[in-house]
Design a protein around this motif. Sequence first.
Motif, PDB file in Angstrom:
ATOM      1  N   GLY A 227       0.809  -1.220   0.000  1.00 36.91           N
ATOM      2  CA  GLY A 227       0.000   0.000   0.000  1.00 36.91           C
ATOM      3  C   GLY A 227       0.840   1.268   0.000  1.00 36.91           C
ATOM      4  N   ALA A 228       2.176   1.141  -0.144  1.00 35.35           N
ATOM      5  CA  ALA A 228       3.024   2.352  -0.175  1.00 35.35           C
ATOM      6  C   ALA A 228       2.857   3.076  -1.509  1.00 35.35           C
ATOM      7  CB  ALA A 228       4.482   1.963   0.018  1.00 35.35           C
ATOM      8  N   TRP A 229       2.880   4.409  -1.441  1.00 35.12           N
ATOM      9  CA  TRP A 229       2.789   5.242  -2.655  1.00 35.12           C
ATOM     10  C   TRP A 229       4.138   5.907  -2.874  1.00 35.12           C
ATOM     11  CZ3 TRP A 229      -1.204   5.576  -6.131  1.00 35.12           C
ATOM     12  CH2 TRP A 229      -2.336   4.831  -5.799  1.00 35.12           C
ATOM     13  N   ASP A 230       4.752   5.603  -4.022  1.00 41.44           N
ATOM     14  CA  ASP A 230       6.123   6.046  -4.281  1.00 41.44           C
ATOM     15  C   ASP A 230       6.168   7.155  -5.333  1.00 41.44           C
ATOM     16  OD1 ASP A 230       7.049   4.201  -2.466  1.00 41.44           O
ATOM     17  OD2 ASP A 230       7.348   2.642  -3.981  1.00 41.44           O
ATOM     18  N   VAL A 231       7.313   7.819  -5.350  1.00 35.29           N
ATOM     19  CA  VAL A 231       7.517   8.955  -6.243  1.00 35.29           C
ATOM     20  C   VAL A 231       8.232   8.475  -7.510  1.00 35.29           C
ATOM     21  CG1 VAL A 231       8.658  11.193  -6.439  1.00 35.29           C
ATOM     22  CG2 VAL A 231       7.758  10.428  -4.226  1.00 35.29           C
ATOM     23  N   PRO A 232       7.625   8.685  -8.684  1.00 36.85           N
ATOM     24  CA  PRO A 232       8.343   8.316  -9.915  1.00 36.85           C
ATOM     25  C   PRO A 232       9.435   9.343 -10.184  1.00 36.85           C
ATOM     26  CG  PRO A 232       6.191   9.284 -10.456  1.00 36.85           C
ATOM     27  CD  PRO A 232       6.300   9.275  -8.948  1.00 36.85           C
ATOM     28  N   VAL A 233      10.679   8.901 -10.184  1.00 37.74           N
ATOM     29  CA  VAL A 233      11.792   9.835 -10.382  1.00 37.74           C
ATOM     30  C   VAL A 233      11.730  10.384 -11.816  1.00 37.74           C
ATOM     31  CG1 VAL A 233      14.314  10.054 -10.459  1.00 37.74           C
ATOM     32  CG2 VAL A 233      13.219   8.700  -8.657  1.00 37.74           C
ATOM     33  N   GLY A 234      11.792  11.712 -11.905  1.00 38.71           N
ATOM     34  CA  GLY A 234      11.639  12.355 -13.214  1.00 38.71           C
ATOM     35  C   GLY A 234      10.194  12.716 -13.502  1.00 38.71           C
ATOM     36  N   GLY A 235       9.290  12.338 -12.590  1.00 35.60           N
ATOM     37  CA  GLY A 235       7.866  12.648 -12.785  1.00 35.60           C
ATOM     38  C   GLY A 235       7.146  11.544 -13.537  1.00 35.60           C
ATOM     39  N   MET A 236       5.829  11.671 -13.612  1.00 33.76           N
ATOM     40  CA  MET A 236       5.023  10.623 -14.238  1.00 33.76           C
ATOM     41  C   MET A 236       5.373  10.465 -15.721  1.00 33.76           C
ATOM     42  SD  MET A 236       3.114   8.495 -12.887  1.00 33.76           S
ATOM     43  CE  MET A 236       2.048   8.708 -11.495  1.00 33.76           C
ATOM     44  N   GLY A 237       5.822  11.575 -16.334  1.00 33.36           N
ATOM     45  CA  GLY A 237       6.186  11.509 -17.750  1.00 33.36           C
ATOM     46  C   GLY A 237       7.357  10.571 -17.990  1.00 33.36           C
ATOM     47  N   ALA A 238       8.224  10.435 -16.991  1.00 37.76           N
ATOM     48  CA  ALA A 238       9.381   9.554 -17.172  1.00 37.76           C
ATOM     49  C   ALA A 238       8.913   8.106 -17.298  1.00 37.76           C
ATOM     50  CB  ALA A 238      10.341   9.709 -15.996  1.00 37.76           C
ATOM     51  N   LEU A 239       7.874   7.768 -16.532  1.00 40.32           N
ATOM     52  CA  LEU A 239       7.317   6.402 -16.600  1.00 40.32           C
ATOM     53  C   LEU A 239       6.698   6.158 -17.977  1.00 40.32           C
ATOM     54  CD1 LEU A 239       6.335   3.724 -15.412  1.00 40.32           C
ATOM     55  CD2 LEU A 239       4.455   4.953 -14.358  1.00 40.32           C
ATOM     56  N   THR A 240       5.878   7.127 -18.409  1.00 42.63           N
ATOM     57  CA  THR A 240       5.236   6.973 -19.711  1.00 42.63           C
ATOM     58  C   THR A 240       6.261   6.924 -20.844  1.00 42.63           C
ATOM     59  OG1 THR A 240       3.162   7.975 -19.046  1.00 42.63           O
ATOM     60  CG2 THR A 240       3.756   8.195 -21.335  1.00 42.63           C
ATOM     61  N   ASP A 241       7.284   7.763 -20.741  1.00 37.18           N
ATOM     62  CA  ASP A 241       8.307   7.759 -21.793  1.00 37.18           C
ATOM     63  C   ASP A 241       9.019   6.404 -21.849  1.00 37.18           C
ATOM     64  OD1 ASP A 241       7.618  10.339 -22.302  1.00 37.18           O
ATOM     65  OD2 ASP A 241       9.392  11.252 -21.391  1.00 37.18           O
ATOM     66  N   ALA A 242       9.251   5.820 -20.670  1.00 36.26           N
ATOM     67  CA  ALA A 242       9.903   4.505 -20.640  1.00 36.26           C
ATOM     68  C   ALA A 242       9.002   3.454 -21.298  1.00 36.26           C
ATOM     69  CB  ALA A 242      10.227   4.102 -19.202  1.00 36.26           C
ATOM     70  N   LEU A 243       7.702   3.575 -21.070  1.00 34.58           N
ATOM     71  CA  LEU A 243       6.768   2.620 -21.683  1.00 34.58           C
ATOM     72  C   LEU A 243       6.714   2.802 -23.205  1.00 34.58           C
ATOM     73  CD1 LEU A 243       3.871   2.749 -19.074  1.00 34.58           C
ATOM     74  CD2 LEU A 243       5.223   0.735 -19.694  1.00 34.58           C
ATOM     75  N   ALA A 244       6.673   4.062 -23.633  1.00 32.63           N
ATOM     76  CA  ALA A 244       6.625   4.315 -25.084  1.00 32.63           C
ATOM     77  C   ALA A 244       7.905   3.789 -25.732  1.00 32.63           C
ATOM     78  CB  ALA A 244       6.448   5.807 -25.352  1.00 32.63           C
ATOM     79  N   ALA A 245       9.047   3.992 -25.054  1.00 36.66           N
ATOM     80  CA  ALA A 245      10.323   3.516 -25.605  1.00 36.66           C
ATOM     81  C   ALA A 245      10.319   1.990 -25.687  1.00 36.66           C
ATOM     82  CB  ALA A 245      11.478   4.013 -24.743  1.00 36.66           C
ATOM     83  N   ALA A 246       9.772   1.330 -24.662  1.00 32.43           N
ATOM     84  CA  ALA A 246       9.730  -0.141 -24.667  1.00 32.43           C
ATOM     85  C   ALA A 246       8.840  -0.640 -25.814  1.00 32.43           C
ATOM     86  CB  ALA A 246       9.208  -0.652 -23.323  1.00 32.43           C
ATOM     87  N   ALA A 247       7.710   0.033 -26.017  1.00 23.61           N
ATOM     88  CA  ALA A 247       6.801  -0.403 -27.085  1.00 23.61           C
ATOM     89  C   ALA A 247       7.460  -0.200 -28.451  1.00 23.61           C
ATOM     90  CB  ALA A 247       5.486   0.378 -26.989  1.00 23.61           C
ATOM     91  N   ARG A 248       8.048   0.970 -28.636  1.00 23.59           N
ATOM     92  CA  ARG A 248       8.674   1.274 -29.939  1.00 23.59           C
ATOM     93  C   ARG A 248       9.843   0.327 -30.214  1.00 23.59           C
ATOM     94  NH1 ARG A 248       8.038   6.908 -28.830  1.00 23.59           N
ATOM     95  NH2 ARG A 248       6.388   7.751 -30.156  1.00 23.59           N
ATOM     96  N   SER A 249      10.671   0.120 -29.191  1.00 27.52           N
ATOM     97  CA  SER A 249      11.861  -0.694 -29.476  1.00 27.52           C
ATOM     98  C   SER A 249      11.479  -2.148 -29.735  1.00 27.52           C
ATOM     99  CB  SER A 249      12.901  -0.570 -28.363  1.00 27.52           C
ATOM    100  OG  SER A 249      12.432  -1.265 -27.233  1.00 27.52           O
ATOM    101  N   ALA A 250      10.293  -2.543 -29.294  1.00 25.62           N
ATOM    102  CA  ALA A 250       9.838  -3.906 -29.611  1.00 25.62           C
ATOM    103  C   ALA A 250       9.142  -3.944 -30.976  1.00 25.62           C
ATOM    104  CB  ALA A 250       8.889  -4.395 -28.524  1.00 25.62           C
ATOM    105  N   GLY A 251       8.995  -2.801 -31.626  1.00 33.38           N
ATOM    106  CA  GLY A 251       8.455  -2.790 -32.985  1.00 33.38           C
ATOM    107  C   GLY A 251       7.060  -2.193 -33.116  1.00 33.38           C
ATOM    108  N   ALA A 252       6.455  -1.754 -32.018  1.00 30.97           N
ATOM    109  CA  ALA A 252       5.109  -1.162 -32.128  1.00 30.97           C
ATOM    110  C   ALA A 252       5.212   0.197 -32.806  1.00 30.97           C
ATOM    111  CB  ALA A 252       4.489  -1.002 -30.739  1.00 30.97           C
ATOM    112  N   ARG A 253       4.167   0.523 -33.546  1.00 29.62           N
ATOM    113  CA  ARG A 253       4.104   1.814 -34.224  1.00 29.62           C
ATOM    114  C   ARG A 253       3.170   2.718 -33.424  1.00 29.62           C
ATOM    115  NH1 ARG A 253       2.424   1.843 -40.459  1.00 29.62           N
ATOM    116  NH2 ARG A 253       3.043   4.002 -40.856  1.00 29.62           N
TER     117      ARG A 253
END
Length: 520
Positions: A227-253
């Motif tokens: 139930g702990a709530w943690d701080v995403p380092v770099g802000g929430m955008g850093a998490l989303t950017d990491a997800l977009a990078a993972a999707a793109r590098s796996a070949g998603a458009r």
Amino acid sequence: MSANETPRAYDAVIVGGGHNGLVAAAYLARAGRSVLVLERLDHTGGAAVSTRPFAGVDARLSRYSYLVSLLPPKIVRDLGLDVRLRSRTISSYTPAQRAGKPTGLLVGGGEQRTREAFARLTGGDREYEAWQRFYGMTGRVAQRVFPTLTEPLPTREELRRRIDDEAAWRALFEEPVGVAIEETFADDLVRGIVLTDALIGTFADAHDPGLDQNRCFLYHVIGGGTGAWDVPVGGMGALTDALAAAARSAGARIATGHEVTRIDTDGHIAEVAYRTTDGEGVAAARHVLVNASPQELAALTGDPAPEPAEGAQLKVNMLLTRLPRLRDPDTDPREAFAGTFHIAEGYRQLATAHAQAAAGELPAAPPSEIYCHSLTDPTILGADLAERGYQTLTLFGLHAPARLFDRDNDGAREELLTSTLDQLDAHLAEPLADCLATDADGRPCIEAKTPLDLERDLRLPGGNIFHRALSWPYAEEGGGRWGVETRHVNVLLCGAGAVRGGGVSGVPGHNAAMAVLERP
Ligand SMILES: Cc1cc2nc3c(=O)[nH]c(=O)nc-3n(C[C@H](O)[C@H](O)[C@H](O)COP(=O)(O)OP(=O)(O)OC[C@H]3O[C@@H](n4cnc5c(N)ncnc54)[C@H](O)[C@@H]3O)c2cc1C
């Protein structure tokens, strides 16, 4: 992607590039599927983004969502995400007035310190011991429930057996959570602090028989099995950017600026129509995964609309030149604002605010909670601002249902913002306004978003931050195996509106991808 491109059949077209759409895209692309993500805005992330909202000011704020609890480490590992979550040393601070003097309750900084803080406020050990007992119970439930979120849905009975604690089951799953809170705690302030987790983005009273507040509470105490709530380092955008990078590098458009306007399916192949600033186009897909809300899904397929959803919060973002001093002489603002700072959230105050809003009025003493991201993670500030001691503040106001803004959104926003900040000022030794930074045009660095603003900007139905009321994490009658199924066999929900959706979790994105991958 050009609007005139000849349609080709993707294995999956994903409607919406919110964080859940990106999780689904990354899983499917990594499994070798061809994936196209269509996002209507000019960027990905939905409600999980960072922006520089103040003109000429280098502060990247998590504009909407800001803390992470529900993202399973398994998703981070599976997708090889480069994200860092930092735990907060202070869990919460609640200012109070006792015997005519300003004081407060600081939770965190170690067990002994928290015990002493409770004793100072409540005059003994009883409330602290009740707190330990209560959160011991939710912690045990968390450990049993959290791992199930990324598995096929258990039945209600299976989940009950897994929890294996009838008192906890009754308190969290059967009786309005107000019953357990009142049985466990005596102090009004402590009761209020506990109840707030049931009211985030959820317009309910502690005793509502519909138990929306229980479901909201559950999702707030099970994350990560603690139930702990943690701080995403770099802000929430850093998490989303990491997800977009993972999707793109796996070949998603990923195509931004592509608004989906229609989904037609015969159950085998679907056609997804979209428009861009250049024109219109159609993409064909074996599966369509919808990250947009259930309301949007119904509009796209022409199915009957689900029950209307309603959000109930005011979100405020601020940049300060310094943290304000507190009236409570014993607490350092750097500690108070590092955790969740509760304002006007006593148990009776919450009930009054709810009753006023339910009667169609803005709460006279609006409850809210504040948190300073930059204390735990200064990387979201430009070097100059960080050096000068600037701090960000995010405020999440409760009991502000969308209906209160229907008549005059601008006027109601202004009125509610003023009375919310008045509640905070009552606990400060200097007005917050004196601490606000100004932007390049000399305007104070503060922005407020009502539910109607969120509906307009993000397509959250009625401004509901979870797309719709949260669901129980078990199979309801007629529900599917993963909680992502719709009435069309090859159209799945992969966003917050799925069963076990809501929050920054990636869980519905993961589950929709699993549902596709296990099909022949
Ligand atoms: C103010 C606020 C504070 C919050 N705080 C927290 C928090 O601290 N922690 C937490 O865990 N959760 C928080 N939440 C909730 C959390 O942010 C959301 O539940 C979560 O982001 C939902 O993610 P999603 O990917 O399912 O949907 P969304 O983020 O809503 O993304 C859906 C995407 O679909 C796109 N879309 C919609 N319609 C179409 C269309 N027709 N064509 C193409 N694209 C379309 C949208 O533009 C959007 O990008 C908060 C939410 C808000 C609004």
